[in-house]
Design an enzyme around this catalytic site. Structure first.
Site, PDB file in Angstrom:
ATOM      1  N   ASP A  49       0.821  -1.218   0.000  1.00 11.33           N
ATOM      2  CA  ASP A  49       0.000   0.000   0.000  1.00 11.33           C
ATOM      3  C   ASP A  49       0.853   1.265   0.000  1.00 11.33           C
ATOM      4  OD1 ASP A  49      -2.325  -1.459   0.043  1.00 11.33           O
ATOM      5  OD2 ASP A  49      -2.655  -1.258   2.198  1.00 11.33           O
ATOM      6  N   TYR A  77       5.532  -8.257   8.754  1.00  9.25           N
ATOM      7  CA  TYR A  77       5.166  -6.842   8.891  1.00  9.25           C
ATOM      8  C   TYR A  77       5.295  -6.407  10.340  1.00  9.25           C
ATOM      9  CZ  TYR A  77       2.766  -7.517   4.387  1.00  9.25           C
ATOM     10  OH  TYR A  77       2.456  -7.814   3.073  1.00  9.25           O
ATOM     11  N   ASP A  91      -7.193   2.469   7.300  1.00  8.80           N
ATOM     12  CA  ASP A  91      -5.903   3.116   7.531  1.00  8.80           C
ATOM     13  C   ASP A  91      -6.102   4.628   7.479  1.00  8.80           C
ATOM     14  OD1 ASP A  91      -6.134   3.736   4.841  1.00  8.80           O
ATOM     15  OD2 ASP A  91      -4.437   2.505   4.187  1.00  8.80           O
ATOM     16  N   ARG A 185      -4.410  -4.251   7.006  1.00 10.83           N
ATOM     17  CA  ARG A 185      -5.481  -3.296   7.334  1.00 10.83           C
ATOM     18  C   ARG A 185      -6.726  -4.033   7.817  1.00 10.83           C
ATOM     19  NH1 ARG A 185      -7.169  -0.731   2.550  1.00 10.83           N
ATOM     20  NH2 ARG A 185      -5.887  -2.123   1.282  1.00 10.83           N
TER      21      ARG A 185
END
Length: 239
Positions: A49, A77, A91, A185
């Site tokens: 993203d 992550y 987000d 997300r």
């Protein structure tokens, strides 16, 4: 010695606000200019993203054939989420649309809830995603305010742990190791719901893809600097 036409696999630390396509386009344009070519195959092995940073694997030339295989590499992550509020995009792309109670959220509750996400999980992707629906990306519908129905997908979270929790700011940072197709997300959304509250991502960094760690990656600036001093091997050019 690089040989971009025969193929290279390059690991980049994607900058904030860049799309993965922005990174590929920048690499392709500079390589074509350096090599004196009008076209060169360049692609990436997994979208990240714009509001995330970290590892993006870019393949050139004949090595683009590896992209399908590389997409299945496990990814790691580090994600920071704001508890007690949601956004339509999960987000910071969109403004907060709802707030929720957080007084009941303690470190003990978080330590109880987070491990429940380890293993196989059914996850509904975000409406603001690149998933194809009738030939269009889901985010194209979402940004017009049109509702889309996305089916849950089975994924695997190999590892998930709490790195930090600030009870005053209600910010939670976790490390996640997961399979292809996992939306962090959406994971933030689901964590918020399981905490009987809400949540959205405020920071995301992809720290590993397969065996490639972010500390071993090139920045785009470093790559362009190295490319300036690179001399292509003209002897191998097709006549």
């Amino acid at each position: 010695m690089w040989n971009f036409e025969q193929g290279e696999v390059l690991a980049f630390d994607k900058p904030l606000h860049w799309t993965s396509f922005d990174l590929v386009a920048k690499v392709r344009w500079n390589l074509c200019r350096k090599l004196g070519k009008k076209k060169l195959k360049v692609g990436h092995s997994g979208t990240l993203d714009p509001l995330a940073t970290g590892v993006v694997i870019v393949c050139t030339g004949k090595k683009t054939k590896l992209i399908d295989q590389l997409q299945y590499d496990v990814k790691e992550y580090v994600a920071t989420m704001q508890l007690g509020a949601t956004t339509p995009s999960f987000d910071l792309e969109k403004e907060v649309d709802a707030t929720y109670p957080t007084a009941h959220i303690t470190r003990a509750l978080i330590d109880e809830v987070i491990p429940t996400f380890q293993g196989e999980q059914w996850q509904t992707p975000p409406a603001f995603s690149a998933i194809q629906i009738n030939g269009k990306r889901a985010y194209e519908f979402a940004r017009k305010g049109e509702e889309v129905e996305l089916k849950p997908r089975l994924l695997v979270i190999d590892e998930i742990e709490v790195l930090e929790f600030d009870q005053q700011s209600m910010q939670l940072t976790i490390r996640v190791v997961c399979s292809k197709g996992t939306y962090i997300r959406a994971l933030a959304r689901d964590i918020g719901e399981r905490l009987k509250s809400g949540a959205h991502l405020i920071a995301l960094r992809r720290t590993r893809v397969g065996n490639t760690r972010v500390e071993d990656c090139l920045t785009i600036e470093k790559f362009l600097e190295q490319l300036t001093n690179f001399e292509p091997d003209r002897s191998s050019e097709t006549r």
